[in-house]
Design a protein around this motif. Sequence first.
Motif, PDB file in Angstrom:
ATOM      1  N   CYS A 108      45.645  81.891  20.049  1.00 30.23           N
ATOM      2  CA  CYS A 108      45.014  80.879  19.085  1.00 30.23           C
ATOM      3  C   CYS A 108      44.060  80.252  19.962  1.00 30.23           C
ATOM      4  O   CYS A 108      44.205  79.760  21.322  1.00 30.23           O
ATOM      5  N   HIS A 109      42.914  79.754  19.396  1.00 26.16           N
ATOM      6  CA  HIS A 109      42.032  78.666  19.841  1.00 26.16           C
ATOM      7  C   HIS A 109      41.842  77.911  18.767  1.00 26.16           C
ATOM      8  O   HIS A 109      41.426  78.253  17.641  1.00 26.16           O
ATOM      9  N   PRO A 110      42.116  76.355  18.783  1.00 32.66           N
ATOM     10  CA  PRO A 110      42.004  75.477  17.550  1.00 32.66           C
ATOM     11  C   PRO A 110      40.389  75.133  17.229  1.00 32.66           C
ATOM     12  O   PRO A 110      40.295  74.663  16.077  1.00 32.66           O
ATOM     13  N   GLY A 111      39.537  75.320  18.214  1.00 33.04           N
ATOM     14  CA  GLY A 111      38.076  75.192  17.814  1.00 33.04           C
ATOM     15  C   GLY A 111      38.109  73.504  17.636  1.00 33.04           C
ATOM     16  O   GLY A 111      38.581  72.912  18.266  1.00 33.04           O
ATOM     17  N   ARG A 112      37.395  73.231  16.310  1.00 33.49           N
ATOM     18  CA  ARG A 112      37.025  71.828  16.016  1.00 33.49           C
ATOM     19  C   ARG A 112      38.314  71.059  15.424  1.00 33.49           C
ATOM     20  O   ARG A 112      38.244  69.991  15.459  1.00 33.49           O
ATOM     21  N   GLN A 113      39.500  71.957  15.451  1.00 37.12           N
ATOM     22  CA  GLN A 113      40.773  71.129  14.733  1.00 37.12           C
ATOM     23  C   GLN A 113      41.713  70.920  16.114  1.00 37.12           C
ATOM     24  O   GLN A 113      42.696  70.422  15.907  1.00 37.12           O
ATOM     25  N   SER A 114      41.206  70.759  17.423  1.00 38.48           N
ATOM     26  CA  SER A 114      41.908  70.191  18.503  1.00 38.48           C
ATOM     27  C   SER A 114      41.804  68.658  18.423  1.00 38.48           C
ATOM     28  O   SER A 114      40.858  68.093  18.542  1.00 38.48           O
ATOM     29  N   PHE A 115      42.982  68.203  18.419  1.00 36.67           N
ATOM     30  CA  PHE A 115      43.172  66.707  18.512  1.00 36.67           C
ATOM     31  C   PHE A 115      42.777  66.113  19.736  1.00 36.67           C
ATOM     32  O   PHE A 115      42.672  66.850  20.778  1.00 36.67           O
ATOM     33  N   ARG A 116      42.224  64.945  19.667  1.00 36.01           N
ATOM     34  CA  ARG A 116      41.656  64.185  20.945  1.00 36.01           C
ATOM     35  C   ARG A 116      42.595  64.235  21.893  1.00 36.01           C
ATOM     36  O   ARG A 116      42.330  64.404  23.130  1.00 36.01           O
ATOM     37  N   ILE A 117      44.223  63.932  21.400  1.00 40.74           N
ATOM     38  CA  ILE A 117      44.985  63.776  22.589  1.00 40.74           C
ATOM     39  C   ILE A 117      45.676  65.281  22.929  1.00 40.74           C
ATOM     40  O   ILE A 117      46.599  65.146  23.775  1.00 40.74           O
ATOM     41  N   ALA A 118      45.260  66.236  22.338  1.00 45.63           N
ATOM     42  CA  ALA A 118      45.827  67.577  22.698  1.00 45.63           C
ATOM     43  C   ALA A 118      44.731  68.387  23.587  1.00 45.63           C
ATOM     44  O   ALA A 118      43.732  68.659  23.223  1.00 45.63           O
ATOM     45  N   GLY A 119      45.147  68.726  24.741  1.00 46.33           N
ATOM     46  CA  GLY A 119      44.361  69.437  25.704  1.00 46.33           C
ATOM     47  C   GLY A 119      44.050  68.668  26.784  1.00 46.33           C
ATOM     48  O   GLY A 119      44.108  67.449  26.827  1.00 46.33           O
ATOM     49  N   HIS A 120      43.436  69.180  27.854  1.00 47.41           N
ATOM     50  CA  HIS A 120      43.060  68.772  29.297  1.00 47.41           C
ATOM     51  C   HIS A 120      41.830  68.254  29.168  1.00 47.41           C
ATOM     52  O   HIS A 120      41.279  67.929  30.257  1.00 47.41           O
ATOM     53  N   ARG A 121      40.974  68.352  28.128  1.00 47.50           N
ATOM     54  CA  ARG A 121      39.412  68.085  28.385  1.00 47.50           C
ATOM     55  C   ARG A 121      39.239  66.457  28.352  1.00 47.50           C
ATOM     56  O   ARG A 121      38.102  66.197  28.387  1.00 47.50           O
ATOM     57  N   GLY A 122      40.052  65.715  28.044  1.00 45.16           N
ATOM     58  CA  GLY A 122      39.781  64.272  27.810  1.00 45.16           C
ATOM     59  C   GLY A 122      39.636  64.090  26.125  1.00 45.16           C
ATOM     60  O   GLY A 122      38.945  64.669  25.620  1.00 45.16           O
ATOM     61  N   ILE A 123      39.973  62.665  25.895  1.00 41.38           N
ATOM     62  CA  ILE A 123      40.137  62.482  24.577  1.00 41.38           C
ATOM     63  C   ILE A 123      38.533  62.046  23.904  1.00 41.38           C
ATOM     64  O   ILE A 123      38.398  62.121  22.724  1.00 41.38           O
ATOM     65  N   PHE A 124      37.601  62.207  24.579  1.00 39.76           N
ATOM     66  CA  PHE A 124      36.204  61.772  24.338  1.00 39.76           C
ATOM     67  C   PHE A 124      35.452  63.057  24.149  1.00 39.76           C
ATOM     68  O   PHE A 124      34.289  63.023  23.803  1.00 39.76           O
ATOM     69  N   ALA A 125      35.938  64.010  25.070  1.00 35.82           N
ATOM     70  CA  ALA A 125      34.946  65.063  25.153  1.00 35.82           C
ATOM     71  C   ALA A 125      34.913  66.119  23.658  1.00 35.82           C
ATOM     72  O   ALA A 125      36.103  65.892  22.971  1.00 35.82           O
ATOM     73  N   ASN A 126      33.752  66.746  23.301  1.00 33.59           N
ATOM     74  CA  ASN A 126      33.703  67.302  22.139  1.00 33.59           C
ATOM     75  C   ASN A 126      34.720  68.605  22.086  1.00 33.59           C
ATOM     76  O   ASN A 126      34.821  69.261  22.937  1.00 33.59           O
ATOM     77  N   THR A 127      34.967  69.157  21.062  1.00 32.99           N
ATOM     78  CA  THR A 127      35.525  70.161  20.688  1.00 32.99           C
ATOM     79  C   THR A 127      34.580  71.266  20.374  1.00 32.99           C
ATOM     80  O   THR A 127      33.439  70.968  20.530  1.00 32.99           O
ATOM     81  N   LEU A 128      34.842  72.454  20.529  1.00 29.52           N
ATOM     82  CA  LEU A 128      34.277  73.597  20.225  1.00 29.52           C
ATOM     83  C   LEU A 128      34.146  74.389  18.784  1.00 29.52           C
ATOM     84  O   LEU A 128      35.409  74.300  18.391  1.00 29.52           O
ATOM     85  N   ALA A 129      33.020  74.551  18.225  1.00 28.41           N
ATOM     86  CA  ALA A 129      33.044  75.412  16.836  1.00 28.41           C
ATOM     87  C   ALA A 129      31.761  76.282  16.840  1.00 28.41           C
ATOM     88  O   ALA A 129      30.698  76.083  17.533  1.00 28.41           O
TER      89      ALA A 129
END
Length: 426
Positions: A108-129
Amino acid sequence: MPSPLADPVQLPCGLVLPNRLSKAAMAEMIARDNKPNKTLSDAYAQWSQGGWGSILTGNVQVDVNHLGSPFDPALHSEYKGETDLIAEWKLYADTCQKHGTPAIVQICHPGRQSFRIAGHRGIFANTLAPSAVPINLGNGLVERLIACIAWTTPREMSRADIESVIRQFVDAARLMADAGFSGIELHGAHGYLIDQFLNAKTNLRTDEYGGTPAKRARFVLELLTEIRKVVPATFCIGIKLNSADHSSATFEETMTQIGLLVDAGIDFMEISGGTYEDPLMMAHRDTQNENSGPVNQEPKSERTSAREAFFLEFAKEVRMRYPGLVLMLTGGFRSRVGAESAIRDGACDLVGIGRPAAVEPGFPLRLLDETVGDEEAVCYLNKAPTPFYAQWLPRNLIGAGAETTYYARQIRRLANGLATIAPALS
């Protein structure tokens, strides 16, 4: 008379499932380092001896920077055939399949549904969609505030982004094959990235990846093509698609996309429904499951009846148009009678069972035991309890969050060798 649930099912790739009962994917919330660990394996050890025809894992994310929950297992970098990484995942695969049940990994890839706190990208980084369409929980102040806190505005994916994510899916599939799993399931439902590409509401593109049903399906079709190049011919590739959130206006578009997936050689299709904005996949069925008999004696509401009727019509229409497609229905199954009815009515080939599996990992052993009467071959469940603060949350998220959290807790109890607790008994 033997139950049709005991029939083996052979997938187009040649993989044989020993019976029609599938342990459906559920959120485990166990992989605290975003890697498969002993606790996760210990939970699946319970299902491996439960008599299932197949075991579907919870989400394995293809990019650790974009997670559905903070505790999803995920790929941390490009896969280059590292033996230590294969060994890490092989332990998980071997545990799942110790007693001969094929295990299929939901990637899976959550795309725009990735929570700010979920993932190593940082809480202010944009999700992908596919398009910059933000999550919309509603127009009220609380709903808009929660959406803003929970998710960032997605960034529309460039062609380079699309190619990168395709490589990540391919890497994940190749790793799962090398580790010894029997197959993968592409998560194209519940509002995740594949579903975002397929759905006209979230895909506003006008290039080769949007604008028509066929172009919106291009992303997932390219995934299938590229994955087939790197996995054995006998390795299963399935897909989970939404049904209940499609309207009559988009029904034919969805059927067109299913036809393209069939032509591409998909091994099975699981029908589900819902997104974070409208989480039908975790809505509690107080009356009947989608496909069969009652789970208690309360009358069905008019709204529930309409949605269940549409779900059945969707499945039967897919069956009529694509009779060779192996179909799996998931959601609401609680009894032998209900599961058998779905099979005999031709609504599906495989029955996906989620929440009952979390409280009774050997549920198939009871369903398939001819000495157990129909009245005992059931696992009725009440609503999961909601926390006190739920009164301030959007109504469409309360039930979904409570159900997910409750059953993740039961999975942890399984892993720790503790007795599980059904909501009706808590």
